[in-house]
Design a protein around this motif. Structure first.
Motif: not given
Ligand code: NAD
Ligand code: WQD
Length: 337
Positions: A9-10, A12, A33, A35-36, A57-60, A99, A122, A148, A176-177
């Protein structure tokens, strides 16, 4: 074929669900959810014409994740779920390790137990720390400069070790850059909570009038115009990179790592200028002190992905800024508004 998309839902993950769907692969989203917005599902339906299956659901939560694997009969896991704020990770390191690292370790255990042997993770260019050389290729030493970043290093290491121990297992780390941009429909994009840490959302919110001025963190770096240079990549290109990596390796075993970047660096001033052109207005900015921990310059050598996955980033800087502007004007306060 079904795949489970943690964090789907996030920002990327949601764009990757579209790319998976377009490639004929069925994504099932697993997200807590944290962060979404739940409305992402509606937006995905408007874009694809398909209501994706969603598991809250939560991955934990080991039991719940195991059930999700059983229920969906997923053949692979695309693993986006993580906390991602660098500054916050230095203040709350245990929350990040819990997490991002413990959550992933329990996922890996469950995947092995259920015979789901493919994970696409990711990762981030942050695993290279301060670059020894540019452009950065995948042979560059791995290290981190904040909690992080260490979570990404640790998960990559765990994936490698699982692949070494289990000859059936395949793990891909996509480094990812700087992901930016939005879906060209203007229906889906990034909407950070609170004050954005990252440059592009900050510029977008300034352009739309939510912020007064972009603070440029330092203009005395050893770069062409003195401001920091990064390899910004459109989220649509990034999403396609996931599909390319999975298709290339889905019958393989072992661990694979790829840089996903364009290979091209742009400065902070380049980004402000490009965004001004998309928004057709001046964007106020001022020079501020350097941000602690920042590096001058960072960009990818993405030839491994080009040669092995037949993938390269196709979208331009103006695609990135035009698409972000469309999303920002459609949804100035994100999807919750
Ligand atoms: P985001 O926060 O938009 O998406 C992450 C999603 O994971 C969110 O929807 C959140 O609700 C969910 N989430 C977090 N913890 C969770 C859990 N314990 N169980 C279930 N869901 C959970 O972030 P994004 O920018 O889409 O990033 C996605 C991935 O890419 C992440 O792993 C991030 O570290 C990695 N990444 C992001 C960037 C960037 O700049 N956006 C760069 C490099 C790597
Ligand atoms: C880009 C450039 C800033 C904001 C971070 C994480 C990294 C990865 C991506 C997840 C730099 C400058 C920024 C602002 C500015 N995330 N800047 N004013 O720092 O390259 O990477 O996000 O893995 O781990 O560290 O991205 O967008 O924060 O900064 O001048 O208000 O913009 O100094 O030069 P960064 P960013």
């Amino acid at each position: 074929m079904k795949v489970l998309v943690t964090g789907g839902m996030g920002y990327i993950g949601s764009h990757t669900c579209i790319a998976l769907h377009e490639a004929g692969i069925t994504p099932v989203i697993y997200d807590n959810l944290s962060n979404a917005s739940a409305r992402v599902l509606d937006q995905l339906e408007k874009i694809t014409g398909t209501r994706f299956e969603f598991i809250l659901g939560d991955i934990q939560d080991e039991q719940q994740f195991k059930l999700a694997l059983k229920h969906t009969k997923a053949e692979a896991v695309f693993h986006f779920a993580a906390l991602k704020a660098v500054g916050e990770s230095t203040e709350q390191p245990l929350r990040y390790y819990q997490n991002n690292v413990s959550g992933t370790l329990s996922m890996l255990q469950n995947m092995q137990d259920e015979g789901v042997n493919h994970i696409i993770f990711s990762s981030s260019a942050t695993v290279y720390g301060e670059p020894d050389y540019l452009p950065i290729d995948e042979k560059h030493p791995i290290r981190a400069t904040n909690p992080y970043g260490w979570t990404k290093v640790m998960v990559e290491q765990a994936m490698q070790d699982v692949c070494n121990a289990n000859s059936q297992f395949m793990g891909i780390a996509l480094r990812y850059f700087n992901p930016v941009g939005a879906h060209p429909s203007g229906l889906l994009g990034e909407s950070p909570n609170g004050i954005p840490n990252n440059l592009m959302p900050f510029i977008a919110q300034t352009a739309v009038g939510k912020r007064d001025v972009v603070n440029i963190f330092g203009d005395d770096y050893d770069t062409e115009d003195g401001t920091g240079v990064r390899d910004y990549i459109h989220v649509l290109d990034l999403a396609k990179g996931h599909v390319a990596a999975f298709m290339q390796h889905k019958t393989d075993t072992a661990f694979h790592a790829y840089n996903l970047g364009t290979g091209q660096g742009y400065s902070v001033l380049d980004m402000i200028k490009a965004f001004s052109a998309s928004a057709n207005k001046d964007i106020p900015y001022k020079i501020a002190p350097r941000r602690a921990g920042d590096i001058a310059c960072n960009y990818a050598d993405a030839t491994k992905a080009q040669n092995t996955l037949n993938w390269h980033a196709e979208l331009t800087l103006s695609d990135m800024t035009n698409d972000t502007w469309r999303w920002q004007t459609n949804y100035p306060s994100g999807l919750e508004s």
